[in-house]
Every structure is written in C-alpha cells, then in structure tokens.
Design an enzyme around this catalytic site. Structure first.
Site, PDB file in Angstrom:
ATOM      1  N   ASP A   2     -13.755-157.194 -71.383  1.00 47.06           N
ATOM      2  CA  ASP A   2     -14.750-157.611 -72.381  1.00 47.06           C
ATOM      3  C   ASP A   2     -15.560-158.760 -71.792  1.00 47.06           C
ATOM      4  O   ASP A   2     -15.650-159.846 -72.357  1.00 47.06           O
ATOM      5  CB  ASP A   2     -14.053-158.043 -73.673  1.00 47.06           C
ATOM      6  CG  ASP A   2     -15.005-158.057 -74.868  1.00 47.06           C
ATOM      7  OD1 ASP A   2     -16.115-157.510 -74.748  1.00 47.06           O
ATOM      8  OD2 ASP A   2     -14.641-158.614 -75.913  1.00 47.06           O
ATOM      9  N   ALA A  45     -16.354-164.587 -83.597  1.00 39.03           N
ATOM     10  CA  ALA A  45     -16.701-163.245 -83.168  1.00 39.03           C
ATOM     11  C   ALA A  45     -16.213-162.253 -84.213  1.00 39.03           C
ATOM     12  O   ALA A  45     -15.805-162.637 -85.317  1.00 39.03           O
ATOM     13  CB  ALA A  45     -16.076-162.960 -81.800  1.00 39.03           C
ATOM     14  N   SER A  46     -16.226-160.988 -83.875  1.00 42.14           N
ATOM     15  CA  SER A  46     -15.925-159.955 -84.862  1.00 42.14           C
ATOM     16  C   SER A  46     -14.451-159.888 -85.229  1.00 42.14           C
ATOM     17  O   SER A  46     -14.094-159.471 -86.328  1.00 42.14           O
ATOM     18  CB  SER A  46     -16.372-158.590 -84.329  1.00 42.14           C
ATOM     19  OG  SER A  46     -15.740-158.307 -83.091  1.00 42.14           O
ATOM     20  N   ALA A  91     -11.970-162.602 -84.375  1.00 40.56           N
ATOM     21  CA  ALA A  91     -11.327-163.907 -84.580  1.00 40.56           C
ATOM     22  C   ALA A  91     -12.343-165.025 -84.396  1.00 40.56           C
ATOM     23  O   ALA A  91     -13.498-164.784 -84.031  1.00 40.56           O
ATOM     24  CB  ALA A  91     -10.171-164.070 -83.598  1.00 40.56           C
ATOM     25  N   GLN A  92     -11.899-166.253 -84.654  1.00 37.79           N
ATOM     26  CA  GLN A  92     -12.729-167.420 -84.386  1.00 37.79           C
ATOM     27  C   GLN A  92     -11.893-168.464 -83.662  1.00 37.79           C
ATOM     28  O   GLN A  92     -10.662-168.417 -83.668  1.00 37.79           O
ATOM     29  CB  GLN A  92     -13.317-167.989 -85.665  1.00 37.79           C
ATOM     30  CG  GLN A  92     -12.327-168.571 -86.649  1.00 37.79           C
ATOM     31  CD  GLN A  92     -13.000-168.960 -87.960  1.00 37.79           C
ATOM     32  OE1 GLN A  92     -13.954-168.322 -88.409  1.00 37.79           O
ATOM     33  NE2 GLN A  92     -12.511-170.020 -88.595  1.00 37.79           N
ATOM     34  N   VAL A  93     -12.575-169.417 -83.019  1.00 41.69           N
ATOM     35  CA  VAL A  93     -11.899-170.386 -82.157  1.00 41.69           C
ATOM     36  C   VAL A  93     -12.177-171.809 -82.658  1.00 41.69           C
ATOM     37  O   VAL A  93     -13.318-172.155 -82.995  1.00 41.69           O
ATOM     38  CB  VAL A  93     -12.371-170.241 -80.692  1.00 41.69           C
ATOM     39  CG1 VAL A  93     -11.715-171.311 -79.817  1.00 41.69           C
ATOM     40  CG2 VAL A  93     -12.039-168.853 -80.167  1.00 41.69           C
ATOM     41  N   LYS A 106      -7.234-169.870 -81.219  1.00 45.49           N
ATOM     42  CA  LYS A 106      -7.881-168.645 -81.700  1.00 45.49           C
ATOM     43  C   LYS A 106      -7.112-168.123 -82.917  1.00 45.49           C
ATOM     44  O   LYS A 106      -5.895-167.971 -82.865  1.00 45.49           O
ATOM     45  CB  LYS A 106      -7.884-167.588 -80.593  1.00 45.49           C
ATOM     46  CG  LYS A 106      -8.576-166.291 -80.950  1.00 45.49           C
ATOM     47  CD  LYS A 106      -8.647-165.373 -79.732  1.00 45.49           C
ATOM     48  CE  LYS A 106      -9.385-164.086 -80.042  1.00 45.49           C
ATOM     49  NZ  LYS A 106      -9.492-163.220 -78.847  1.00 45.49           N
TER      50      LYS A 106
END
Length: 511
Positions: A288, A134-135, A137-139, A153
């Site tokens: 969110d 995502a804008s 972070a990433q998982v 994350k």
C-alpha cells in the site's frame, strides 16, 4: 436470498452515488467517450447534484468516501497515477490518502482503554488528537511515560461490519460483470475481489499488521536507505497498533520534502529499489505504497508506515518475475517471452516468437526513456490489448504485486517526473539474478531438492504399505474391482502401482 437482494440494493446505491457526484462518465471527458457512453453520460448528469466540485477527481473522492473503505482503496490506487488519469484528477483524489474525516477523540480513547485494559492517561504521558485519518483507521501522536514518541493507530468503530458489507456488494458486482460482460472474465473479477477481501480482513486485525511490520523491517534491512518503524508490542492489540514515531516529510506534501533540501530523484530511486528489493530478495513487500504512507527523513532515508496490506510472492514466481524484468532490461524479448510461457502466464497454443514480438512492440518505444517522455496511458492500453490477444488471464497471486508496482511508479513519478524506472531497477534485478542463477542459487536449489527427496522417501514406505494392503484385500476377495480382474493380474497391477508410486515419489523430489 435476502443477503443477495441487500447486496444488489447497495450496488445500485453505489451507482447512484457515483451518478449524483458526476463521478461516472464525468463531463470533463465527454469528448473521449464513444457515442453510447456520451449518451449515457448526458442522461446520468440529469440526476447529478448542482453543487459538485469542479475537479472530477474531487467528486469521485467524495463519492468513494460515502461508499466505504473498500471503495476508497480503489481511489487511492488511482490517485498515484496522475500520468494516466491526469494530474488535476489525481490531485482531487489525493484527499483519500490520509485526509479523511477523523472519528471522535472520545471514541478513540474508549477503544484504547478497552483494548489495553487501562485509561489512556494511565498508559501514555501525552496523547494528542488524530493527526491523520484514512478509510480503516486513524493515527494519534502520543508519548510513553518513558519519554518515547509513538504513533498510535486505532481502528474505526464497526469497520469490520462495513468492510464485510462492501465485499458482499463488490462480489455481486464482479459476478454480474462476468455474466453480463464475458470479456471481463479474462480479468478474473471475482478472484480479484477475493484477493482484496483477504487483504482488507488482514487490515482489521492490527496484531497481524504488527507482525507484518516486524517482518518487513527484516526485509528492508537489505535495502539501502529504506526504514520501518519499530513496533511497541506491549502497547498493541487487535484494534490498536503502536509504533515509534517517524520524523519526516510525507511524500504527499512535496513542499515539505523540498523544505528538507532532499534530492527528489534519489528518493524516487530508493522507492523503486525498496519495492523491488524486498519483493525479489525476501518475497515480501509493502502493498500500500501510496504517498501518504511514505515519509522522507532529513537524512534522506525513506520510511514506510501502515502495514495493513502486505504482499507476498513465492520463490518460483519471484524467479519468473526476475527473468521477465531482466529480459526487458537487456532487451532480450525472447527470454522474457519464454519466462511468461514457463510460468504459465501465456497458453501453450501461442508461439513464443509471436509473443516475443509483441513484447518488443511494448518495450522498444519506452526503453531508456524518462518518465515524462513515456505516455503511460498508451502503454497500459497496448499491454491490455496484448494480454487479450494472447489469452492471458489475471493471476490472483500477482494482483498485489501489480497494484503496488502501479502505486510505486506513480509516487516515484510525482517525486521526479524524469525518473527512469529501468535504470533504478537494473542493479536490483541483476543482483538478484546473480544470486538466484549463480552458484549460491544452484546450491539452494540442490538443498531444496534433497529436502524434497527426503520427504518423499519418508512417505514411500507408507505408500507401499497402503498398496500392499489393498493388494491383499483384492486377493482375498474382501475388496473387488468392477469388473473383477483375475487374481494374477490383480497382483501384477498392485505391484505395478507400487512401482509407479515409488517412481513418482523419487521423481517429484527433483521436479
């Protein structure tokens, strides 16, 4: 000065990026614009790229991705409202929810090693590539040496600096909007940007997100079928958050949801009640709730992930909100109007009866209707006209609540186009009202009044001592007022002030 010029340059860059992608005044909606906007759109398209995607939502998504994470958040909100912006446009924007480009795997491993103090191989038995980006972070999916599947994350490199630049640019844009378009001041654009800035700053410290997940888990326990994954505290830090892995179908992929054989209508109802239940009952909610952050398990439970943006609402605001919702649900528009006035949302110069009539004009046409029977774009336009007519100003403390309500309803509609938000909300609101205004709520009010009285009485001796000291100094001439009053009147004024302070202290305990 230099910082302002740099922000202005980035603002122009944002405008040019939107123009290049034909994402501002897109050609597909040319017939809907007034004449000046149609002319502006034609001129802007002279500078647009020729290889743009056919879907205007896809074009806007690509423009927002280039502009940065703060802009992406705006697009994520729009992506949930296919009923307002059109399903085709919303599908184009949906790539912003969890399908942004991932950063390099080696960078992620380096960040984890730096944060947790050991190589990835020493911390996890297995560590896979990014499965969602995502804008912010990433998982990654991983497994601990003990065999527990977890989601790791990792913040994007240099994300804090990028967000700081975005916020400065957006702040400048908000200031220019207030200056050049006075009508926008009622919407408090600068306060709105400040609210977004605060929420984004929380997203860049994953320790705070871990705490938010823990807090929301406690709140979610009161809502049936709503679940929050457990935080792995020893594997989390400022730039790393590790939680238990969630097995389920993302609500952004309805084919997977259907493959599990789940009841979409029941999921939509759970989603609505999860949002309202935690917001009203505990004053905290996931802020969110786009489809990429929500998963459905095979058991029909709704799981939420990504707790970077949390909303909070105080007890007085929760009470006003419940009264307003209850007024709409029972079609008692006068009660809903009184709640608006009591909360200070509508200036006293207006009449309650007039505002109640305006609320009736909004509520009656949509009461009891299914989602697919309600033209939400028209409802939103009518609400905007009413807020303008009655001089209602944007309440910054409710921005997150309003934004999340828009997201939540949008996802619920995607699950079940016939979702009746009124019916889903009624049990939650009525249960909260019964607790809040019934014996339990009255006992809580009395307890809080006693606590405030105790605090006021604790401070009363200090206040009397301070005023007595002032009176002594006035009497001795050490302290003088201008013009100097007579001594007798000084003493009387001092003790009158002491009495006023004491009275105010006592009254404040019951206000």
């Amino acid at each position: 000065m230099f910082a302002t010029l740099a922000s202005f340059a980035r603002l122009l860059r944002a405008l040019l990026t939107l123009v290049r992608h034909d994402a501002i005044l897109p050609a597909e909606y040319q017939g809907l614009y007034p004449a000046p906007a149609r002319l502006a759109g034609r001129i802007a398209r002279l500078f647009a790229r020729r290889d743009n995607e056919a879907n205007p939502g896809e074009r806007l998504a690509r423009a927002l991705e280039r502009l940065g994470p703060s802009y992406v958040k705006f697009g994520q909100i729009l992506a949930t409202r296919g009923d307002v912006i059109g399903e085709r446009f919303a599908r184009g924007l949906s790539r912003l929810q969890d399908r942004m480009p991932a950063f390099d795997d080696d960078e992620a491993r380096a960040i984890i090693a730096a944060e947790l103090g050991a190589p990835v191989e020493a911390i996890f038995a297995e560590f896979g590539p990014a499965i969602a980006a995502a804008s912010i972070a990433q998982v990654h999916r991983a497994r601990t040496p003990g065999g527990v599947d977890v989601a790791v994350k990792v913040l994007r490199p240099d994300i804090e600096q990028r967000i700081a630049r975005d916020i400065r640019t957006l702040s400048l844009g908000a200031a220019l909007a207030e200056k050049l378009a006075p009508a926008s001041r009622r919407l408090e654009p600068r306060k709105f940007v400040a609210t977004v800035a605060r929420s984004l700053s929380f997203e860049t410290d994953l320790r705070l997100e871990a705490a938010a997940a823990s807090e929301l888990s406690e709140a979610a326990s009161a809502v049936e079928h709503y679940r929050i994954p457990e935080v792995e505290w020893t594997l989390s830090s400022k730039r790393i958050l590790t939680t238990r892995w969630v097995e389920g179908a993302p609500l952004s992929d309805l084919a997977q949801v259907d493959a599990l054989g789940l009841d979409r209508a029941a999921l939509a109802t759970t989603l609505t009640r999860a949002f309202l239940g935690t917001a009203l009952d505990r004053g905290v909610f996931h802020a969110d709730m786009h489809a990429g952050n929500l998963f459905a398990s095979a058991k029909g439970d709704l799981w939420a992930v990504d707790f970077g943006i949390m909303g909070r609402i105080g007890r007085p605001e929760r009470r006003f909100l419940a009264l307003i919702l209850h007024g709409f649900l029972t079609r008692d528009y006068t009660a809903a109007a009184r709640a608006h006035f009591a909360a200070g949302y509508v200036p006293d110069k207006h009449a309650i009866a007039d505002f109640a009539s305006a609320l009736r004009a909004v509520g009656e046409p949509i009461f009891g209707k299914r989602a697919d029977e309600v033209p939400m774009s028209q409802v939103l336009m009518q609400l905007f006209e009413i807020t303008d007519l009655f001089d209602m100003r944007l309440r910054p403390e409710l921005v997150m609540l309003q934004k999340t309500m828009v997201q939540c309803e949008g996802v619920a509609r995607s699950l079940d186009p016939q979702h009746n938000m009124w019916a889903a909300a009624t049990p939650v609101v009525e249960a909260w009202m019964k607790r809040e205004l019934g014996p339990e709520g009255k006992i809580r009010d009395f307890t809080e009044d006693v606590q405030r009285l105790y605090v006021s009485l604790r401070h009363l001796p200090d206040a009397i001592e301070d005023w007595t000291e002032i009176g002594a100094k006035l009497k001795s001439g050490e302290l003088q007022l201008s013009p100097p009053p007579k001594t007798a009147w000084t003493i009387r004024l001092v003790w009158l002030a002491v009495a006023a302070v004491a009275g105010a202290a006592l009254m404040s305990a019951f206000s």
